[in-house]
Design a protein around this motif. Sequence first.
Motif, PDB file in Angstrom:
ATOM      1  N   PHE A   1       0.942  -1.282  -0.078  1.00  0.00           N
ATOM      2  CA  PHE A   1      -0.021   0.055   0.005  1.00  0.00           C
ATOM      3  C   PHE A   1       0.545   1.301  -0.134  1.00  0.00           C
ATOM      4  CE2 PHE A   1      -2.882  -3.318   1.106  1.00  0.00           C
ATOM      5  CZ  PHE A   1      -3.950  -3.079   0.728  1.00  0.00           C
ATOM      6  N   LEU A   2       1.936   1.198  -0.540  1.00  0.00           N
ATOM      7  CA  LEU A   2       2.621   2.356  -0.891  1.00  0.00           C
ATOM      8  C   LEU A   2       2.237   2.935  -2.231  1.00  0.00           C
ATOM      9  CD1 LEU A   2       6.514   1.061  -0.036  1.00  0.00           C
ATOM     10  CD2 LEU A   2       4.842   2.712   1.279  1.00  0.00           C
ATOM     11  N   GLU A   3       1.605   2.269  -3.159  1.00  0.00           N
ATOM     12  CA  GLU A   3       0.760   2.596  -4.185  1.00  0.00           C
ATOM     13  C   GLU A   3      -0.725   1.897  -3.745  1.00  0.00           C
ATOM     14  OE1 GLU A   3       1.810   4.803  -6.270  1.00  0.00           O
ATOM     15  OE2 GLU A   3       3.820   4.760  -6.492  1.00  0.00           O
ATOM     16  N   MET A   4      -1.627   2.663  -4.265  1.00  0.00           N
ATOM     17  CA  MET A   4      -3.114   2.023  -3.972  1.00  0.00           C
ATOM     18  C   MET A   4      -3.382   1.365  -5.413  1.00  0.00           C
ATOM     19  SD  MET A   4      -5.428   1.664  -1.941  1.00  0.00           S
ATOM     20  CE  MET A   4      -5.097   2.891  -0.833  1.00  0.00           C
ATOM     21  N   PRO A   5      -3.636   0.049  -5.437  1.00  0.00           N
ATOM     22  CA  PRO A   5      -4.184  -0.731  -6.466  1.00  0.00           C
ATOM     23  C   PRO A   5      -5.585  -0.003  -7.306  1.00  0.00           C
ATOM     24  CG  PRO A   5      -3.948  -2.144  -4.758  1.00  0.00           C
ATOM     25  CD  PRO A   5      -3.930  -0.745  -4.052  1.00  0.00           C
ATOM     26  N   SER A   6      -5.492   0.039  -8.438  1.00  0.00           N
ATOM     27  CA  SER A   6      -6.525   0.332  -9.153  1.00  0.00           C
ATOM     28  C   SER A   6      -7.911  -0.592  -9.257  1.00  0.00           C
ATOM     29  CB  SER A   6      -6.237   0.590 -10.787  1.00  0.00           C
ATOM     30  OG  SER A   6      -5.039   1.662 -10.955  1.00  0.00           O
ATOM     31  N   SER A   7      -7.456  -1.569  -9.345  1.00  0.00           N
ATOM     32  CA  SER A   7      -8.648  -2.715  -8.965  1.00  0.00           C
ATOM     33  C   SER A   7      -7.807  -4.146  -8.521  1.00  0.00           C
ATOM     34  CB  SER A   7      -9.493  -2.838 -10.308  1.00  0.00           C
ATOM     35  OG  SER A   7      -8.645  -3.358 -11.305  1.00  0.00           O
ATOM     36  N   GLY A   8      -8.741  -5.088  -8.109  1.00  0.00           N
ATOM     37  CA  GLY A   8      -8.460  -6.204  -7.783  1.00  0.00           C
ATOM     38  C   GLY A   8      -8.879  -6.572  -6.446  1.00  0.00           C
ATOM     39  N   ARG A   9      -7.994  -7.636  -5.715  1.00  0.00           N
ATOM     40  CA  ARG A   9      -8.213  -8.288  -4.504  1.00  0.00           C
ATOM     41  C   ARG A   9      -6.930  -8.829  -3.882  1.00  0.00           C
ATOM     42  NH1 ARG A   9     -11.381 -12.497  -1.816  1.00  0.00           N
ATOM     43  NH2 ARG A   9     -13.017 -11.620  -0.304  1.00  0.00           N
ATOM     44  N   ILE A  10      -6.728  -7.987  -2.570  1.00  0.00           N
ATOM     45  CA  ILE A  10      -5.672  -8.638  -1.728  1.00  0.00           C
ATOM     46  C   ILE A  10      -6.112  -9.216  -0.540  1.00  0.00           C
ATOM     47  CG2 ILE A  10      -3.457  -8.198  -0.876  1.00  0.00           C
ATOM     48  CD1 ILE A  10      -3.226  -5.815  -2.715  1.00  0.00           C
ATOM     49  N   VAL A  11      -5.844 -10.561  -0.218  1.00  0.00           N
ATOM     50  CA  VAL A  11      -6.545 -11.081   1.008  1.00  0.00           C
ATOM     51  C   VAL A  11      -5.309 -11.846   1.832  1.00  0.00           C
ATOM     52  CG1 VAL A  11      -7.965 -12.837   2.167  1.00  0.00           C
ATOM     53  CG2 VAL A  11      -8.759 -11.770  -0.094  1.00  0.00           C
ATOM     54  N   VAL A  12      -5.057 -11.620   3.139  1.00  0.00           N
ATOM     55  CA  VAL A  12      -4.136 -12.289   3.923  1.00  0.00           C
ATOM     56  C   VAL A  12      -4.907 -13.192   4.848  1.00  0.00           C
ATOM     57  CG1 VAL A  12      -2.345 -11.964   5.612  1.00  0.00           C
ATOM     58  CG2 VAL A  12      -2.321 -10.599   3.548  1.00  0.00           C
ATOM     59  N   ASN A  13      -4.496 -14.265   5.088  1.00  0.00           N
ATOM     60  CA  ASN A  13      -5.157 -15.304   5.894  1.00  0.00           C
ATOM     61  C   ASN A  13      -4.150 -15.652   7.002  1.00  0.00           C
ATOM     62  OD1 ASN A  13      -7.770 -16.570   4.556  1.00  0.00           O
ATOM     63  ND2 ASN A  13      -6.367 -16.638   2.899  1.00  0.00           N
ATOM     64  N   THR A  14      -4.499 -15.355   8.445  1.00  0.00           N
ATOM     65  CA  THR A  14      -3.586 -15.588   9.556  1.00  0.00           C
ATOM     66  C   THR A  14      -4.523 -16.488  10.622  1.00  0.00           C
ATOM     67  OG1 THR A  14      -4.394 -13.593  10.792  1.00  0.00           O
ATOM     68  CG2 THR A  14      -2.747 -13.232   9.132  1.00  0.00           C
ATOM     69  N   ALA A  15      -3.755 -16.685  11.530  1.00  0.00           N
ATOM     70  CA  ALA A  15      -4.538 -17.458  12.643  1.00  0.00           C
ATOM     71  C   ALA A  15      -5.588 -17.031  13.148  1.00  0.00           C
ATOM     72  CB  ALA A  15      -3.532 -17.860  13.616  1.00  0.00           C
TER      73      ALA A  15
END
Length: 264
Positions: free
Chosen positions: A51-65
């Motif tokens: 997030f030093l640049e904002m995506p124009s579109s798409g999806r980012i998902v992080v799965n943790t405990a």
Amino acid sequence: MAILQVENLRKNFESLEVLKGISFSLEKGEALSIIGSSGSGKTTLLRCMNFLEMPSSGRIVVNTAAGEHVLYDDQNTKTLSESAIRKNRLHFGLVFQSFNLFPQYTALGNVTLAPRLQAKARPDYKERAAALSREIEERGMALLGQMGLADRAGYYPHQLSGGQQQRVAIARALALEPDILCFDEPTSALDPELTGEVLRVIRGLADKDTTMIIVTHEMTFAHDVSDQVIFMDGGNIVEQGPPAQVLENPREERTRQFLRGYTN
């Protein structure tokens, strides 16, 4: 379930489309190397994930405990607040190619700065300030020791070699215990002797099953350390797979052209 899922990520700078629908996933403990020519979108991809640049579109998902964290989804996230962006960044540690250490702080000061700022936001900070400070300093010294720099804790960046500065930068990125550690060509600013220092540290992290994304131009290193390799060209993923497949027996002609013209 993958610790990281990137789906159809795009980034435009006005009319220039730099990322053209990037999708990949990363399992916990895996090391992913991203290779490609200059201008292929590798660094922009890292910057969008951090997030030093904002995506124009798409999806980012992080799965943790703690569960699934949707960091970006253009279907329901048009804008993110600064506090949300800061929270998203905590999932990633980023090591820059030019170190980016704070010159006014010692090696230990650089490693402990972010944890100290984070501690001050805790509701129990006033009551536990001294204990938290000790814990943060001990953790910082342990990380510098892991980098082979315990004896350089009181040195300022200008007193350190380039390889030592980069190892301090790695310790700093690890200090907040990110889910995923990212490297943006971590050896490009170093001469060959110092490059070896930094690559040995990253190999050690890989041996400890640290989840990593490494943008690199070191093909032998990418082959030896990676569980996956992605080859990017023109903002697209051209080929991805195990290093033995992508680097030794690539399926795509563009990948073969890149590797033929590459001197490691």
